[in-house]
Design a protein around this motif. Structure first.
Motif, mmCIF file in Angstrom:
data_model
loop_
_atom_site.group_PDB
_atom_site.id
_atom_site.type_symbol
_atom_site.label_atom_id
_atom_site.label_comp_id
_atom_site.label_asym_id
_atom_site.label_seq_id
_atom_site.Cartn_x
_atom_site.Cartn_y
_atom_site.Cartn_z
ATOM 1 N N GLU A 28 18.080 -56.369 -31.816
ATOM 2 C CA GLU A 28 17.702 -55.355 -30.905
ATOM 3 C C GLU A 28 17.953 -55.656 -29.603
ATOM 4 N N ILE A 29 17.958 -57.150 -29.104
ATOM 5 C CA ILE A 29 18.346 -57.209 -27.761
ATOM 6 C C ILE A 29 19.888 -56.863 -27.431
ATOM 7 N N VAL A 30 20.879 -57.059 -28.288
ATOM 8 C CA VAL A 30 21.983 -56.668 -28.296
ATOM 9 C C VAL A 30 22.104 -55.164 -28.169
ATOM 10 N N ARG A 31 21.458 -54.408 -28.908
ATOM 11 C CA ARG A 31 21.374 -52.927 -28.818
ATOM 12 C C ARG A 31 20.885 -52.555 -27.627
ATOM 13 N N PHE A 32 20.044 -53.141 -27.348
ATOM 14 C CA PHE A 32 19.289 -52.733 -25.915
ATOM 15 C C PHE A 32 20.328 -52.737 -24.925
ATOM 16 N N LEU A 33 20.984 -54.015 -24.667
ATOM 17 C CA LEU A 33 21.956 -54.369 -23.558
ATOM 18 C C LEU A 33 22.961 -53.454 -23.570
ATOM 19 N N THR A 34 23.411 -52.921 -24.825
ATOM 20 C CA THR A 34 24.485 -51.915 -24.832
ATOM 21 C C THR A 34 23.877 -50.750 -24.365
ATOM 22 N N ASP A 35 22.740 -50.058 -25.010
ATOM 23 C CA ASP A 35 22.273 -49.064 -24.400
ATOM 24 C C ASP A 35 21.965 -48.981 -22.810
ATOM 25 N N LEU A 36 21.589 -50.103 -22.478
ATOM 26 C CA LEU A 36 21.142 -50.254 -21.132
ATOM 27 C C LEU A 36 22.450 -49.938 -20.069
ATOM 28 N N GLU A 37 23.531 -50.431 -20.417
ATOM 29 C CA GLU A 37 24.767 -50.296 -19.815
ATOM 30 C C GLU A 37 25.160 -48.864 -19.761
ATOM 31 N N ALA A 38 25.062 -48.115 -20.455
ATOM 32 C CA ALA A 38 25.216 -46.629 -20.739
ATOM 33 C C ALA A 38 24.368 -45.653 -19.910
ATOM 34 N N ALA A 39 23.146 -46.065 -19.732
ATOM 35 C CA ALA A 39 21.922 -45.406 -19.338
ATOM 36 C C ALA A 39 22.042 -45.039 -17.857
ATOM 37 N N ALA A 62 14.141 -63.552 -16.920
ATOM 38 C CA ALA A 62 14.329 -63.588 -15.591
ATOM 39 C C ALA A 62 15.592 -62.943 -15.261
ATOM 40 N N GLU A 63 16.441 -62.694 -16.143
ATOM 41 C CA GLU A 63 17.740 -61.974 -15.507
ATOM 42 C C GLU A 63 17.559 -60.563 -15.716
ATOM 43 N N LEU A 64 16.671 -59.918 -16.702
ATOM 44 C CA LEU A 64 16.406 -58.304 -16.777
ATOM 45 C C LEU A 64 15.167 -58.340 -15.615
ATOM 46 N N GLY A 65 14.511 -59.265 -15.384
ATOM 47 C CA GLY A 65 13.515 -59.037 -14.329
ATOM 48 C C GLY A 65 14.326 -58.742 -13.022
ATOM 49 N N SER A 66 15.216 -59.671 -12.699
ATOM 50 C CA SER A 66 16.089 -59.526 -11.659
ATOM 51 C C SER A 66 16.845 -58.032 -11.412
ATOM 52 N N ARG A 67 17.411 -57.698 -12.743
ATOM 53 C CA ARG A 67 18.059 -56.449 -12.793
ATOM 54 C C ARG A 67 17.198 -55.230 -12.417
ATOM 55 N N LEU A 68 15.972 -55.467 -12.815
ATOM 56 C CA LEU A 68 14.800 -54.488 -12.560
ATOM 57 C C LEU A 68 14.607 -54.320 -11.361
ATOM 58 N N GLU A 69 14.461 -55.271 -10.608
ATOM 59 C CA GLU A 69 14.303 -55.229 -9.083
ATOM 60 C C GLU A 69 15.426 -54.373 -8.302
ATOM 61 N N THR A 70 16.563 -55.041 -8.656
ATOM 62 C CA THR A 70 17.831 -54.261 -8.244
ATOM 63 C C THR A 70 17.556 -52.693 -8.555
ATOM 64 N N PHE A 71 17.702 -52.427 -9.712
ATOM 65 C CA PHE A 71 17.546 -50.912 -10.196
ATOM 66 C C PHE A 71 16.454 -50.272 -9.272
ATOM 67 N N GLU A 72 15.326 -50.893 -9.009
ATOM 68 C CA GLU A 72 13.922 -50.098 -8.501
ATOM 69 C C GLU A 72 14.409 -50.063 -6.927
ATOM 70 N N SER A 73 15.024 -51.204 -6.221
ATOM 71 C CA SER A 73 15.464 -51.058 -4.792
ATOM 72 C C SER A 73 16.764 -49.997 -4.686
ATOM 73 N N ASP A 74 17.461 -49.659 -5.577
ATOM 74 C CA ASP A 74 18.461 -48.775 -5.710
ATOM 75 C C ASP A 74 17.982 -47.730 -5.451
ATOM 76 N N LEU A 75 17.083 -47.327 -6.424
ATOM 77 C CA LEU A 75 16.287 -45.980 -6.313
ATOM 78 C C LEU A 75 15.463 -45.462 -5.268
ATOM 79 N N SER A 76 14.875 -46.596 -4.774
ATOM 80 C CA SER A 76 14.051 -46.356 -3.628
ATOM 81 C C SER A 76 14.794 -46.125 -2.546
ATOM 82 N N GLU A 77 15.921 -46.438 -2.203
ATOM 83 C CA GLU A 77 16.905 -46.166 -1.108
ATOM 84 C C GLU A 77 17.370 -44.858 -1.111
ATOM 85 N N THR A 78 17.348 -44.161 -2.390
ATOM 86 C CA THR A 78 18.031 -42.880 -2.567
ATOM 87 C C THR A 78 17.205 -41.713 -2.255
#
Length: 78
Positions: A28-39, A62-78
Motif C-alpha cells: 500500500e505504501i509503495v502504491r501510495f508513493l507512486t500515486d503521490l508522485e503523479a498527483a 517524518a518524511e511525509l510530514g515534511s513533504r506535507l508542510e512543503t506542499f501546503e506552503s507552496d499552495l499558500s503562496e499561489t
C-alpha cells in the motif's frame, strides 16, 4: 509474573502485522508513493493527510510530514 511471556495478548500488539493493527502494508505504501508522485499538488496534500495516520515507520512518517508542510506552503503562496 515471572516468565518471559506477556501478561496478556495486548502485550504482543507491537509484534502484530501492520495491516492487522490498521497500518498500511508495504504494498500500500509503495502504491501510495507512486500515486503521490503523479498527483497534482493540491491532491498531494489530501493524499498525505489521509495516509499519515496509517504509517507506522517513524522515518517515513517524518518524511511525509515534511513533504506535507512543503506542499501546503507552496499552495499558500499561489
Amino acid at each position: 509474573m515471572t516468565g518471559k511471556s506477556p501478561a496478556s495478548p495486548a502485550c504482543l500488539a507491537r509484534e502484530a502485522d501492520d495491516a492487522y493493527m490498521g497500518f498500511a502494508t508495504r504494498a500500500e505504501i509503495v502504491r501510495f508513493l507512486t500515486d503521490l508522485e503523479a498527483a497534482p499538488s493540491a491532491e498531494k496534500v489530501k493524499m498525505i493527510r489521509q495516509m499519515l495516520p496509517k504509517i507506522r515507520d517513524d522515518m517515513l512518517h517524518a518524511e511525509l510530514g515534511s513533504r506535507l508542510e512543503t506542499f501546503e506552503s507552496d499552495l499558500s503562496e499561489t
